[in-house]
Design a protein around this motif. Structure first.
Motif, mmCIF file in Angstrom:
data_model
loop_
_atom_site.group_PDB
_atom_site.id
_atom_site.type_symbol
_atom_site.label_atom_id
_atom_site.label_comp_id
_atom_site.label_asym_id
_atom_site.label_seq_id
_atom_site.Cartn_x
_atom_site.Cartn_y
_atom_site.Cartn_z
ATOM 1 N N ARG A 1 -51.323 -76.049 -30.295
ATOM 2 C CA ARG A 1 -52.650 -75.500 -29.574
ATOM 3 C C ARG A 1 -53.434 -76.700 -29.199
ATOM 4 N N PRO B 1 -63.218 -71.229 -23.428
ATOM 5 C CA PRO B 1 -63.155 -70.326 -22.614
ATOM 6 C C PRO B 1 -63.692 -70.454 -21.133
ATOM 7 N N GLU C 1 -61.341 -62.875 -30.387
ATOM 8 C CA GLU C 1 -61.830 -62.819 -29.158
ATOM 9 C C GLU C 1 -61.656 -64.238 -28.383
ATOM 10 N N GLU D 1 -59.102 -66.276 -29.164
ATOM 11 C CA GLU D 1 -57.759 -66.582 -28.663
ATOM 12 C C GLU D 1 -57.310 -65.674 -27.342
ATOM 13 N N ALA D 2 -58.087 -64.237 -27.268
ATOM 14 C CA ALA D 2 -57.715 -63.661 -26.248
ATOM 15 C C ALA D 2 -58.586 -64.278 -24.895
ATOM 16 N N ALA D 3 -59.790 -64.748 -25.065
ATOM 17 C CA ALA D 3 -60.385 -65.317 -23.819
ATOM 18 C C ALA D 3 -59.578 -66.451 -23.277
ATOM 19 N N ARG E 1 -56.115 -66.853 -23.652
ATOM 20 C CA ARG E 1 -54.931 -66.207 -23.510
ATOM 21 C C ARG E 1 -53.846 -66.826 -24.172
ATOM 22 N N ASP F 1 -50.772 -67.805 -26.746
ATOM 23 C CA ASP F 1 -49.592 -67.131 -27.001
ATOM 24 C C ASP F 1 -49.787 -66.745 -28.510
#
Length: 288
Positions: free
Chosen positions: A137, A254, A269, A271-273, A275, A277
């Motif tokens: 990452r 983000p 949040e 990680e989701a913002a 996107r 994997d």
């Protein structure tokens, strides 16, 4: 310094990789501390120096990937211009509740009980920042100079033994004037005996509170854990307790957010913002 100012001042120059703290240019004097605790092994079929290099290199590459860096050893504080990844920003979801379970408590010098908690969420947070060897990452830039609080132990045993490393962070009650404290320890049972391993975490916590008393610092909570690996004759093992001090890359922020906004986001949040994997679950089988 306000924690948001710290984060805003902890942005590095590389688009997709963390940089080591004090690598120019950065947006300010801030840095981010991320926690890592790993073990690595190699077959003892070369010479002592080379086996030590490879086993240490493998420990750097296991779980949270910090391979290919020039590690510069520092003393063990996260100061007023530092923030802890998974605690101060991108706070781990398991730490979201105010009543996070304490494993036990110890009394500090003024009589106040200090909760001792598992370090697992902070290790998982570092893992989810840097990624893995095979699914990277925002790992430190290969070849970067990275200041780290660290201790390691490399052993080539004559009989079966256990190599281990312990890591703890104590959070200061007053972070406007006091630093957080890291304690790293590493050894093997061939040298220290089994009893030292059984008492390791309690002794680390006690050492933290003694340091706090010596410095006049009150710690409000301690996160602690250790990893251990049994190895046999013919195998070289290395244990590594490490805290890289880094600046973040722009890609870790983000779209539409400021770096300081990470102080109000959970790790999930964040990680989701972005996107991101999903990673495999943190490999905590050796974590105690």
């Amino acid at each position: 310094m306000d924690i948001k100012d710290v984060i805003d001042g902890a942005m590095g120059p590389f688009p997709d990789n963390c940089a080591g703290y004090m690598n120019p240019p950065a947006t300010g004097p801030g840095y981010i501390a991320a926690l890592k605790l790993s073990v690595g092994t190699v077959e003892a079929d070369m010479d002592e120096g080379l086996e030590g290099i490879v086993s240490y290199d493998r420990a750097e590459c296991e779980d949270a990937y910090i391979g290919q860096i020039n590690m510069l050893t520092a003393s063990s504080f996260c100061g007023l211009n530092g923030a802890v990844w998974g605690y101060d920003l991108a706070r781990h979801d398991d730490l979201a509740a105010d009543d996070v379970t304490a494993r036990w408590t110890l009394e500090r010098h003024d009589g106040v009980p200090v909760p001792i908690r598992s370090i697992a969420p902070l290790l998982d947070a570092g893992y989810r920042l840097f990624g893995t060897r095979d699914q990277r990452r925002f790992n430190p830039l290969p070849g970067a100079m990275v200041v780290c609080a660290n201790k390691s132990r490399t052993v080539n045993p004559q009989k079966s033994t256990t190599v281990w490393a312990g890591l703890a962070i104590a959070i200061a009650e007053d972070r406007t004037s006091c630093a957080n404290l890291f304690i790293e320890d590493a050894a093997d049972t061939e040298a220290s005996g089994e009893k030292a391993l059984l008492d390791l975490q309690q002794n680390i916590a006690r050492s933290i509170l003694r340091c706090g008393q010596d410095q006049g610092v009150k710690y409000k909570e301690i996160f602690i854990g250790h990893k251990a690996l049994q190895i046999s004759s013919g195998t070289v093992g290395c244990s590594l307790a490490c805290v890289p001090y880094v600046t973040l890359p722009p890609a870790a922020i983000p779209t539409g957010a400021a770096p300081a906004d990470l102080s109000g986001m959970s790790l999930g949040e964040w990680e989701a913002a972005l996107r991101l994997d999903p990673l495999p679950p943190y490999p905590d089988a050796a974590l105690i």
